[in-house]
Design an enzyme around this catalytic site. Structure first.
Site, short mmCIF file in Angstrom:
data_model
loop_
_atom_site.label_atom_id
_atom_site.label_comp_id
_atom_site.label_asym_id
_atom_site.label_seq_id
_atom_site.Cartn_x
_atom_site.Cartn_y
_atom_site.Cartn_z
N LYS A 28 0.83 -1.20 0.00
CA LYS A 28 0.00 0.00 0.00
C LYS A 28 0.87 1.26 0.00
CE LYS A 28 -3.72 -0.54 2.49
NZ LYS A 28 -4.30 -0.78 3.83
N ARG A 98 -3.20 3.21 8.59
CA ARG A 98 -3.51 2.04 7.76
C ARG A 98 -2.34 1.06 7.76
NH1 ARG A 98 -4.72 4.68 2.05
NH2 ARG A 98 -5.85 2.73 1.77
N GLY A 107 -8.04 -8.80 6.40
CA GLY A 107 -8.42 -9.22 7.74
C GLY A 107 -7.29 -9.10 8.75
N MET A 109 -5.68 -6.20 9.80
CA MET A 109 -6.05 -5.13 10.72
C MET A 109 -7.02 -4.19 10.05
SD MET A 109 -4.11 -2.15 12.66
CE MET A 109 -4.90 -0.95 11.64
N ARG A 341 -3.47 -1.48 -6.48
CA ARG A 341 -2.64 -2.70 -6.48
C ARG A 341 -3.09 -3.55 -7.65
NH1 ARG A 341 -5.64 -4.72 -1.10
NH2 ARG A 341 -7.70 -4.70 -1.99
N HIS A 457 -6.08 -43.49 -5.77
CA HIS A 457 -6.49 -44.03 -7.08
C HIS A 457 -7.55 -43.13 -7.72
CE1 HIS A 457 -8.94 -46.65 -9.73
NE2 HIS A 457 -7.74 -47.10 -10.09
N ARG A 563 -0.36 -46.69 -20.01
CA ARG A 563 -0.36 -47.85 -19.10
C ARG A 563 -1.17 -48.96 -19.75
NH1 ARG A 563 -1.88 -43.34 -16.08
NH2 ARG A 563 -0.46 -42.77 -14.40
N ARG A 619 4.11 -48.57 -21.67
CA ARG A 619 4.73 -49.28 -20.55
C ARG A 619 4.16 -50.68 -20.45
NH1 ARG A 619 3.69 -47.32 -14.52
NH2 ARG A 619 1.65 -48.17 -15.00
N GLU A 746 12.55 -45.32 -11.66
CA GLU A 746 11.64 -45.10 -10.52
C GLU A 746 12.10 -45.80 -9.26
OE1 GLU A 746 7.78 -46.70 -11.61
OE2 GLU A 746 8.72 -48.15 -12.95
N SER A 765 12.51 -42.57 -18.65
CA SER A 765 11.37 -41.76 -18.25
C SER A 765 11.29 -41.85 -16.73
CB SER A 765 10.08 -42.28 -18.89
OG SER A 765 8.99 -41.53 -18.42
N GLY A 767 9.78 -42.03 -13.44
CA GLY A 767 8.47 -42.29 -12.83
C GLY A 767 8.52 -41.73 -11.43
N THR A 768 8.22 -40.46 -11.32
CA THR A 768 8.48 -39.78 -10.04
C THR A 768 7.46 -40.12 -8.96
OG1 THR A 768 7.47 -37.83 -11.03
CG2 THR A 768 9.88 -37.88 -10.90
N ASN A 769 6.35 -40.78 -9.31
CA ASN A 769 5.44 -41.23 -8.24
C ASN A 769 6.14 -42.29 -7.40
OD1 ASN A 769 3.55 -39.58 -9.37
ND2 ASN A 769 2.30 -41.22 -10.24
N ASP A 770 6.60 -43.34 -8.07
CA ASP A 770 7.30 -44.40 -7.35
C ASP A 770 8.64 -43.92 -6.81
OD1 ASP A 770 6.15 -46.98 -6.89
OD2 ASP A 770 5.87 -47.13 -9.06
N CYS A 832 7.21 -38.86 -16.20
CA CYS A 832 5.82 -39.24 -16.42
C CYS A 832 5.05 -39.40 -15.12
CB CYS A 832 5.74 -40.51 -17.25
SG CYS A 832 6.46 -41.93 -16.43
N TYR A 852 11.28 -33.84 -22.29
CA TYR A 852 9.84 -33.62 -22.22
C TYR A 852 9.29 -33.93 -20.84
CZ TYR A 852 9.22 -38.69 -22.44
OH TYR A 852 9.25 -40.02 -22.15
#
Ligand code: ADP
Ligand code: MG
Ligand code: MG
Length: 878
Positions: A28, A98, A107, A109, A341, A457, A563, A619, A746, A765, A767-770, A832, A852
């Protein structure tokens, strides 16, 4: 005391701050200074820096030494500029105090207005202007000061006002007279003194110091702390304090106050958008006491002020090159700006404004691309809940897959399919979903689960399908016997209508109104600019031709993960799959696999055809086999009948497949090693489909991906077999198909020995989940509950299954890329996991040199935009 300057003045010709000093002056204060420098009428004042606030806390909640003198000096300077006197009985100077942090914190002040009034100065003000205005201002001051500084609830003051109104038989504040307000001031003071046990401060300096201290203190009030937690704002930033000359919108019918956006924040249309209220002050506009008028009306009521406002709108947009949110006051026909702003906006507005501003010559394309939050644009692709309606919110779960859905409740996947086949719209409500529910999930408008997290899932599959999903709505109790669910004491039966908001996680009773997603022209244009700039390619995770088609429409440049196991669940197929699992020997398995072959071939044919000309990474089978067998007794009996086997045999097989840690068990390439015939069948299906398409003149690029590899030997063993099948199929068909064989990285070991693995793998590739699961040792399926505790207790700042953990898992990715390319410089590398569609993770992938990312179809535009931003950020650094 800080060594730096603690107070920055702003007044025409004497302005010391700038817009780029937000860290020091707060948003401000910085913008008040900037507007003043631009020649825009802003009431003069000064800003006490955020560093002073920090010093206040370091000093144990006492003013840093010397601050009182500096504030006094600044007030004297303000008196000179305005020609008024603070606490004087002639032309009294009144102030607004202010708060203003670096980023807006609603919220935190409430503002204190009309500071400096007491029984003497109010008389001077009454003489100068008029008594009604003077006493209206005075009662506002006592009320605000009593509330904000002294902690008396606002409602108690409001109650007194209502009493007087009732007695006089009037409804509006504006109907009360000077005498009424004068009486109320005395009653307000009395109330305050009763509640606090102290006399109300009459000395303006004491009032001012008290207000400044209250602003410092407000930085650490529970509301502010909560807000900072939710919005990841560091606690040590501190707030600035703005002390500003008052201007008065409550001076009479030619005065007023308002708020506006320089463009429509909902649609982005280039129209002035806002509201105002005449004869009003401060938050009256938003308080809902009187209904404000649209800004267009001001044109008739006060054309001069309106014209000034239009002029300022132009100046601000040209200067900030952005859509601005402004607050203004008209004092007796004269316009003053009180705040500006960058305006908050919907995704549609963000895109429209960015593109329009390029055309207007305000922005270049790169800046326009940086202006749009990639996370936001997924909103543009799904239908959404129309905000213009009453919503009956039942409960809230996790916003697992965005968009909105309306339908009738069903509790099983089979029913979802049956109802949908009859043309009913349904919402599938489950405790959690499993691969067997795929058909029902596909048939449903949306999915609601009582359990499970953002990577459950239901969540992953729904995002893949671009289907709305609310997961983990823990207040829902489902009674499958009775076919009903209860939520906070309300019961809903099968067939009842409910609605889901997958963007907020809200669940509504009844059928809400939806608004259709519009792929506006501006959106397409922005994406084409992003494509010109980015170097990182974007592929999609797709298992069906329909998903593949959606993704192509959204600009996918290939499939990064197809898959094959979902294909096993289709009718007829699951029978053959089970036959294969239950077979006693290789011969039996090969017989069952031969039945599956044509199905898989058809699947691959359709997908490869849809993706004509683009690479498709397929896969081979990944999940443990027990997922394909039923676990309930009734279903086991059915399978026994179908297979012509005994129930005992089925049960024994299920029992023998049971593992303590299925995610670390017999799955991925480990299945391929035990049963090479499975992977051989899948390879045969892929190459036969590809050969058929090649003969039809359709360009195909299959990439066969072996999952869960941890040693080069695993890959070598399986790759040799895949290549043999490819050779045989191509020889038989008499065609050459360009293909490659690679692996998923992975298992953490695979990243470490990537140089070895790259001797066999033609692509990686991640497999960043596993990889995340195994690097942290957190089970993806069970971690939901304690990850919440981790988030709440600050152990984890983000969910590593949503945002790539760059520090840990990311290091493995980097290591894998480096080592892999040392062996094979042209190694193609992608990602992936779910992270492929997360903007921060996409940017990390760009910086790490991946070729990619691959993400669910509806995330493709998100990833395209994030990839462009990553490239622009990189250019900015070099
Ligand atoms: P917030 O950060 O909550 O928006 P502000 O500091 O902007 O709080 O103050 C709220 C309102 O108080 C403003 O919108 C404006 O109407 C009024 N106000 C603030 N400063 C002044 C001033 N100097 N003169 C008159 N009214 C003011
Ligand atoms: Mg406010
Ligand atoms: Mg404001």
């Amino acid at each position: 005391m800080t060594t730096r300057k603690s107070i920055y003045f702003f007044a025409r010709g004497q302005t010391e701050g700038r817009a780029d000093m937000k860290n020091l002056l707060g948003g401000k204060g910085a913008n008040l200074a900037e507007m003043t420098s631009l020649g825009i009428p802003v009431p003069p004042g000064f800003t006490i820096t955020t560093e002073v606030c920090t010093a206040y806390y370091a000093n144990g909640g006492r003013w840093p030494e010397g601050l009182d003198e500096e504030v006094r000096a600044a007030i004297r300077r303000l008196e000179e500029v305005t020609g008024r006197g603070f606490g004087k009985t002639e032309k009294p100077l009144l102030l607004a105090v202010r708060s203003g942090a670096r980023v807006s914190m609603p919220g935190m002040m409430d503002t204190i207005l009309n500071l400096g009034l007491n029984d003497e100065t109010v008389e001077a003000l009454a003489k100068e202007a008029n008594p009604r205005f003077a006493y209206d201002s005075y009662r506002r001051f006592v009320q605000m000061y009593g509330n904000v500084v002294l902690g008396v609830p606002s409602e108690e003051y409001e109650k007194l006002i209502d009493e007087v109104k009732a007695r006089k038989g009037v409804e509006l504040d504006t109907d009360l007279t000077a005498e009424d307000w004068k009486e109320l001031v005395q009653r307000f003071k009395q109330l305050t003194e009763e509640r606090t046990g102290k006399t109300f401060p009459t000395d303006p300096e004491e009032q001012l110091f008290g207000a400044i201290t209250a602003v410092f203190d407000s930085w650490n009030n529970p509301r502010a702390i909560r807000y900072r937690e939710l919005n990841k704002i560091p606690g040590d930033w501190g707030t600035a304090v703005n002390v500003q000359t008052m201007v008065f919108g409550n001076l009479g019918p030619t005065s007023g106050t308002g708020v506006a956006f320089t463009r429509d924040p909902a649609t982005g249309a280039n129209v002035f958008y806002g509201e105002y209220l005449m004869n009003a002050q401060g938050e009256d506009v938003v308080a809902g006491i009187r209904t404000p008028e649209p800004i267009s009306k001001l044109k008739e009521v006060n054309p001069k002020a309106y014209e000034q406002l239009e002029e300022i709108r132009k100046i601000l947009e040209h200067h900030y090159k952005d859509m601005m949110d402004i607050e203004f006051t008209i004092q007796d026909g004269e316009l003053y700006m009180l705040q500006c702003r960058s305006g908050k906006r919907t995704a549609l507005a963000a895109v429209t404004i960015a593109v329009d501003m390029v055309k207007e010559g305000l922005l270049d394309k790169e800046t326009a691309i940086m202006r749009v939050d990639p996370e936001q644009i997924e909103q543009l692709l799904h239908p959404t809940v129309d905000p213009n309606q009453e919503l009956d919110v039942l409960t809230k779960g996790l916003p697992a897959s965005p968009g909105a859905a309306v339908g009738r409740i069903v509790f099983t996947a089979d029913e979802a399919e049956e109802w949908a086949a009859r043309g009913e719209k349904v919402i599938l409500v489950r405790n959690e979903t499993s691969p067997e529910d795929i058909g029902g999930m596909d048939a449903a408008e949306g999915i609601l689960t009582a359990r499970g997290g953002m990577t459950s899932h239901a969540a992953v599959v729904a995002r893949g399908m671009g289907k709305c999903c609310v997961a983990g709505a823990g207040e829902i109790r489902i009674d499958f016997e009775k076919k009903e669910m209860t939520v906070k004491g309300r019961t809903f039966k099968e067939g009842d209508w409910i609605s889901l908001n997958g963007s907020t996680g809200e669940v509504y009773a009844g059928a809400v109104k939806l608004q259709q997603a519009e792929l506006s022209g501006a959106f397409g244009e922005l994406m084409s600019w992003a494509d010109e700039i980015r170097t990182l390619k974007v592929r999609t995770n797709a298992d069906t031709p329909r998903d593949a088609e959606t993704a192509r429409r959204f600009g996918a440049e290939g499939i990064g993960l197809c898959r094959t196991e979902h294909m096993f669940f289709g009718e007829n197929r699951i029978l053959a799959v089970r036959e294969m699992i239950l077979a006693d020997d290789e011969e039996g398995r090969r017989k069952a696999l031969a039945k599956l072959l044509p199905y898989q071939r058809d699947d691959f044919y359709a997908i490869l055809k849809t993706m004509e000309g683009l690479p498709v990474t397929i896969r081979l089978l990944d999940p443990p086999l027990h997922e394909f067998l039923p676990h309930e007794a009734a279903a086991q009996e059915e399978v026994a009948k179908e297979m012509g086997k005994s129930v005992e045999e089925i049960r024994a097989k299920v029992e023998s497949l049971k593992e303590f840690n299925p995610m670390l068990g017999h799955r991925g390439c480990r299945l391929g090693i035990t049963y090479p015939e499975i992977y051989e069948m899948q390879a045969q299906a892929i190459f036969e489909a590809a050969a058929q398409l090649a003969k039809e003149g359709i360009e195909v690029h299959p990439e066969v991906m072996i999952p869960l590899v941890g040693t080069v030997e695993e890959l070598a063993f399986l790759k040799a077999r895949v290549e043999q099948v490819a050779k045989d199929v191509m020889a038989k068909a008499g065609v050459e198909i360009p293909f490659s064989v690679g692996t998923m990285i992975e298992v953490p070991r695979a990243a470490v020995v990537a140089d070895e693995i790259a001797k066999e793998a033609e692509f990686f590739s991640f497999g960043t989940n596993d990889l995340t699961q195994m690097t942290y040792g957190f089970s993806r399926d069970d971690a939901g509950t304690f990850l919440n505790d981790y988030r709440e207790k600050g152990i984890l700042r983000f969910d590593p299954f949503q945002t790539l953990d760059q520090q840990g898992v990311g290091q493995l990715v980097q290591l894998g890329v480096e080592r892999g390319r040392k062996t094979r410089p042209d190694l193609k590398v992608g990602i992936c996991g779910e992270h492929g569609g997360d903007p921060d993770s996409v940017k990390f992938c760009h910086r790490t040199g991946l070729d990619y990312v691959s993400c669910s179809p509806y995330r493709v535009p998100v990833a395209r935009l994030a990839a462009a931003q990553a490239r622009i950020e990189e250019k900015g650094q070099s």
